[in-house]
Design a protein around this motif. Structure first.
Motif, mmCIF file in Angstrom:
data_model
loop_
_atom_site.group_PDB
_atom_site.id
_atom_site.type_symbol
_atom_site.label_atom_id
_atom_site.label_comp_id
_atom_site.label_asym_id
_atom_site.label_seq_id
_atom_site.Cartn_x
_atom_site.Cartn_y
_atom_site.Cartn_z
ATOM 1 N N MET A 1 -72.423 58.708 92.912
ATOM 2 C CA MET A 1 -72.760 57.809 91.811
ATOM 3 C C MET A 1 -72.629 58.581 90.503
ATOM 4 O O MET A 1 -73.076 59.709 90.406
ATOM 5 C CB MET A 1 -74.181 57.280 91.968
ATOM 6 C CG MET A 1 -74.321 56.229 93.048
ATOM 7 S SD MET A 1 -75.995 55.582 93.251
ATOM 8 C CE MET A 1 -76.221 54.712 91.719
ATOM 9 N N GLU B 1 -77.879 54.403 97.045
ATOM 10 C CA GLU B 1 -76.891 55.426 97.399
ATOM 11 C C GLU B 1 -76.205 55.103 98.729
ATOM 12 O O GLU B 1 -75.002 55.329 98.872
ATOM 13 C CB GLU B 1 -77.552 56.803 97.409
ATOM 14 C CG GLU B 1 -77.891 57.259 96.000
ATOM 15 C CD GLU B 1 -78.753 58.514 95.937
ATOM 16 O OE1 GLU B 1 -79.194 59.017 96.994
ATOM 17 O OE2 GLU B 1 -78.972 58.991 94.814
ATOM 18 N N GLU C 1 -72.090 54.359 99.300
ATOM 19 C CA GLU C 1 -71.197 54.901 100.326
ATOM 20 C C GLU C 1 -70.450 53.780 101.049
ATOM 21 O O GLU C 1 -69.270 53.910 101.359
ATOM 22 C CB GLU C 1 -71.994 55.728 101.337
ATOM 23 C CG GLU C 1 -72.495 57.032 100.778
ATOM 24 C CD GLU C 1 -73.321 57.822 101.783
ATOM 25 O OE1 GLU C 1 -73.138 57.605 103.010
ATOM 26 O OE2 GLU C 1 -74.136 58.640 101.342
#
Length: 107
Positions: free
Chosen positions: A1, A40, A44
């Motif tokens: 990120m 997060e 992915e």
């Protein structure tokens, strides 16, 4: 990120040809910090379809910038397309499931 700042916000968010997710968070926001691993994980999973970024609202001199973007409470997850905010989830609605639904609506 990508970690956003006032200096790179336009380049990473406004001028990006891909849809962009912005995770607005603050260092003293416990809910923001608790949500970060879920965001997060989604990054992915959906990185090919959407550009994932985060903006620390605790940075110096960002208060007016946050107000301009109508960030009045945390956490907030926004989606931008073609430089415009098109979708957003705020505070108690910020769950992994709701964020994933918003991503799916906007890719």
């Amino acid at each position: 990120m990508i970690e956003l700042t006032l200096d790179n916000f336009d380049e990473e968010v406004i001028n990006n040809s891909k849809p962009v997710l912005v995770d607005w968070w603050g260092e003293s926001c416990e809910n923001c910090i608790a949500l970060m691993p879920a965001v997060e994980e989604l990054a992915e999973q959906y990185d090919d379809n959407i550009h994932f970024t985060k903006f620390n609202t605790s940075q110096k001199k960002v208060r007016r910038f946050c107000i301009k973007h109508k960030i009045l409470g945390l956490p907030v997850i926004s989606i931008f397309k073609n430089g415009e905010k098109v979708d957003e989830i705020t505070q108690d609605d910020c769950t992994k499931e709701n964020i994933e639904s918003m991503i799916k609506r906007n890719i």
